[in-house]
Design an enzyme around this catalytic site. Sequence first.
Site, PDB file in Angstrom:
ATOM      1  N   ASP A 168       0.824  -1.214   0.000  1.00 33.44           N
ATOM      2  CA  ASP A 168       0.000   0.000   0.000  1.00 33.44           C
ATOM      3  C   ASP A 168       0.856   1.262   0.000  1.00 33.44           C
ATOM      4  OD1 ASP A 168      -1.313  -2.348   1.406  1.00 33.44           O
ATOM      5  OD2 ASP A 168      -3.079  -1.099   1.072  1.00 33.44           O
ATOM      6  N   ASP A 197      -1.837  -2.646  -3.948  1.00 33.07           N
ATOM      7  CA  ASP A 197      -2.136  -1.214  -3.904  1.00 33.07           C
ATOM      8  C   ASP A 197      -0.865  -0.425  -4.204  1.00 33.07           C
ATOM      9  OD1 ASP A 197      -4.757  -1.758  -3.448  1.00 33.07           O
ATOM     10  OD2 ASP A 197      -4.849  -0.886  -1.439  1.00 33.07           O
ATOM     11  N   TYR A 200      -2.419   4.270  -6.298  1.00 30.04           N
ATOM     12  CA  TYR A 200      -3.599   5.033  -5.841  1.00 30.04           C
ATOM     13  C   TYR A 200      -4.015   6.109  -6.850  1.00 30.04           C
ATOM     14  CZ  TYR A 200      -3.264   2.605  -1.414  1.00 30.04           C
ATOM     15  OH  TYR A 200      -3.224   1.630  -0.462  1.00 30.04           O
ATOM     16  N   ASN A 234      -7.023  -3.812  -4.288  1.00 27.17           N
ATOM     17  CA  ASN A 234      -8.263  -3.202  -4.781  1.00 27.17           C
ATOM     18  C   ASN A 234      -8.001  -1.934  -5.592  1.00 27.17           C
ATOM     19  OD1 ASN A 234      -7.556  -2.472  -1.997  1.00 27.17           O
ATOM     20  ND2 ASN A 234      -9.219  -0.981  -2.158  1.00 27.17           N
ATOM     21  N   HIS A 319      -3.771  -9.489  -0.855  1.00 27.04           N
ATOM     22  CA  HIS A 319      -3.969  -8.092  -0.463  1.00 27.04           C
ATOM     23  C   HIS A 319      -4.828  -7.943   0.800  1.00 27.04           C
ATOM     24  CE1 HIS A 319      -3.859  -3.836  -0.766  1.00 27.04           C
ATOM     25  NE2 HIS A 319      -5.175  -3.758  -0.775  1.00 27.04           N
ATOM     26  N   HIS A 329     -11.589  -2.328   7.236  1.00 29.13           N
ATOM     27  CA  HIS A 329     -11.614  -3.555   6.430  1.00 29.13           C
ATOM     28  C   HIS A 329     -11.799  -4.810   7.283  1.00 29.13           C
ATOM     29  CE1 HIS A 329     -10.475  -0.964   3.201  1.00 29.13           C
ATOM     30  NE2 HIS A 329      -9.271  -0.754   3.672  1.00 29.13           N
ATOM     31  N   HIS A 356      -3.638  -3.792   2.549  1.00 22.84           N
ATOM     32  CA  HIS A 356      -5.012  -3.286   2.586  1.00 22.84           C
ATOM     33  C   HIS A 356      -5.305  -2.417   3.812  1.00 22.84           C
ATOM     34  CE1 HIS A 356      -8.920  -3.034   0.860  1.00 22.84           C
ATOM     35  NE2 HIS A 356      -9.534  -3.872   1.661  1.00 22.84           N
ATOM     36  N   VAL A 357      -5.048  -2.931   5.014  1.00 30.08           N
ATOM     37  CA  VAL A 357      -5.266  -2.149   6.235  1.00 30.08           C
ATOM     38  C   VAL A 357      -4.012  -1.301   6.452  1.00 30.08           C
ATOM     39  CG1 VAL A 357      -5.722  -2.248   8.701  1.00 30.08           C
ATOM     40  CG2 VAL A 357      -6.684  -3.987   7.172  1.00 30.08           C
ATOM     41  N   HIS A 358      -4.210   0.004   6.628  1.00 28.88           N
ATOM     42  CA  HIS A 358      -3.051   0.899   6.698  1.00 28.88           C
ATOM     43  C   HIS A 358      -2.522   0.990   8.117  1.00 28.88           C
ATOM     44  CE1 HIS A 358      -4.998   2.737   2.918  1.00 28.88           C
ATOM     45  NE2 HIS A 358      -4.361   1.618   2.661  1.00 28.88           N
TER      46      HIS A 358
HETATM   47 FE   LIG Z   1      -6.327  -1.975  -0.347  1.00 31.20          FE
END
Ligand SMILES: [Fe+2]
Length: 468
Positions: A168, A197, A200, A234, A319, A329, A356-358
């Site tokens: 990410d 990711d 962006y 995503n 992801h 998420h 996915h999870v930041h």
């Molecule tokens: Fe994501």
Amino acid sequence: MGFCKWFLLAFLCVLAVDDGGLLLLSNGGVTSSFVRNEEKSIDMPFDSDVFRVPSGYNAPQQVHITQGDHVGKAVIVSWVTVDEPGSSTVLYWPQDGTQKDQATGQITTYKYYNYTSGYIHHCTLHNLEFNTKYYYEVGIDHTTRTFWFVTPPAVGPDVAYTFGIIGDLGQTYDSNITLTHYEMNPIKGESVLYVGDLSYADHYPYHDNRRWDSWARFVERSVAYQPWIWTAGNHELDYDPSFGENKPFKPFLHRYHVPFEASRSTEPLWYSIKRASAYIIVLSSYSAYGTYTPQYMWLMEELPKVNRSETPWLIVLMHSPWYNSNTYHYMEGETMRVMFEPWFVQYKVDVVFAGHVHAYERSNRISNVAYNIVNGKCTPVFDQNAPVYITIGDGGNIEGLATIMTEPQPNYSAFREASFGHATMEIKNRTHAYYSWHRNSDGYAVKSDSVVFFNRYWYPKNESAIET
Ligand SMILES: [Fe+2]
Ligand SMILES: *[C@@H]1O[C@H](CO)[C@@H](O)[C@H](O)[C@H]1NC(C)=O
Ligand SMILES: *[C@@H]1O[C@H](CO)[C@@H](O)[C@H](O)[C@H]1NC(C)=O
Ligand SMILES: *[C@@H]1O[C@H](CO)[C@@H](O)[C@H](O)[C@H]1NC(C)=O
Ligand SMILES: *[C@@H]1O[C@H](CO)[C@@H](O)[C@H](O)[C@H]1NC(C)=O
Ligand SMILES: *[C@@H]1O[C@H](CO)[C@@H](O)[C@H](O)[C@H]1NC(C)=O
Ligand SMILES: *[C@@H]1O[C@H](CO)[C@@H](O)[C@H](O)[C@H]1NC(C)=O
């Protein structure tokens, strides 16, 4: 920095550690309360130094490499030219060699809403020697640029090898700090496991695809010199029928090629490679994985092929995490977990990396495979055959940190913290791998969360009492 002996403490307590942060301890594991900068992550503007276009007519830009076959004797070289298609030929030679070899690739372009891509080149260099430094030159006939990479050692059970892990990333000032920390880390990653990711670009109106170009110029300083192993997230979907973009993954699939056919996959979104002593399986959280789907059938046939006498370390990239105690998420990975978790336990996957999870989180070895909807066994249990699940979607993208966690910390979660960072996994031999996560706010040499992984096939001992 010595990691405190949190595992000895059975009850909730607060302990000061020497970096000035605090660790909040509970019998559910550690929630770090390290105080971090809560400022919003801001994308670096187009005129930033990291996005500079190389000078010269038709100069190749956005140069990146990834593994090009199943065992590490091939490399896919990709780049973009903008003035004219130019040559897709790559000249390459070993450090000690005098003769230059050449390979010729292919050009692709795509349109996205009102954006038209540059000329995207992909060229695979085959039959490389293992463990060898190669130089390569792109942009033949006009402005040429020369880079280098080192091929991995031949596949084998006790081959030491170090991976970096980044997820990410995006293209903010924080992203730049994450990449700089990875580069400056005294633990030298030899390739990056990238858990999805990328750019962006979809944060901008009409998914302004110029942000795909700027991202690739930004990361070139690493990925032109060492392979990044790609996983789709995503933000790679770029699906938006409201302006006629109905084909998922269009920019990503044009720009990032992977050696999926080498592992008999039928789609570039899921595939496997061997690298040194590791067998790496990449899955797609955003492609069908139900029974009978191509991804399901591929994984079912893939897992029995992993020979732990050849590649002891079985690593999976995806992801969307299966185990995540952040409110962001939460449970999004649940349906894939239901489909594939029994196989991961059966085949003793060592570690699963997701993004996915930041934020950052490391699980205990747990499984939830006993649950069958009617038996009520819906709580994960400790299971020494199960993987450790690591969420490392904390590369620093424009969406900022995911700071709200579920409370209390569930006992499947061993360590969690909402900070940007990256990780390294140093495989030493068939039994031991040193893993650590490095938060951006610390010096380059500081490990913020460390553990020694014991290989599940060769040395399936309990790791939870290990001090690092
Ligand atoms: Fe994501
Ligand atoms: C694409 O469309 C957007 C929105 O209408 C506009 O701002 C932008 O200038 C257009 N870009 C090109 C290359 O035409
Ligand atoms: C990004 O990081 C590099 C290396 O630390 C630095 O030279 C560069 O100025 C940074 N750029 C931005 C826009 O922060
Ligand atoms: C597994 O790998 C080992 C070491 O390379 C090899 O000797 C053995 O034959 C392989 N087993 C199978 C079933 O291929
Ligand atoms: C983990 O927590 C659950 C409740 O969330 C509890 O049922 C279970 O017994 C705990 N397991 C251990 C080993 O403490
Ligand atoms: C594997 O590496 C670990 C950590 O460096 C070391 O303690 C262990 O002795 C090694 N095992 C073998 C068989 O060399
Ligand atoms: C692993 O070690 C921890 C801490 O010593 C202990 O609580 C746990 O029960 C052990 N698990 C197994 C499966 O032995």
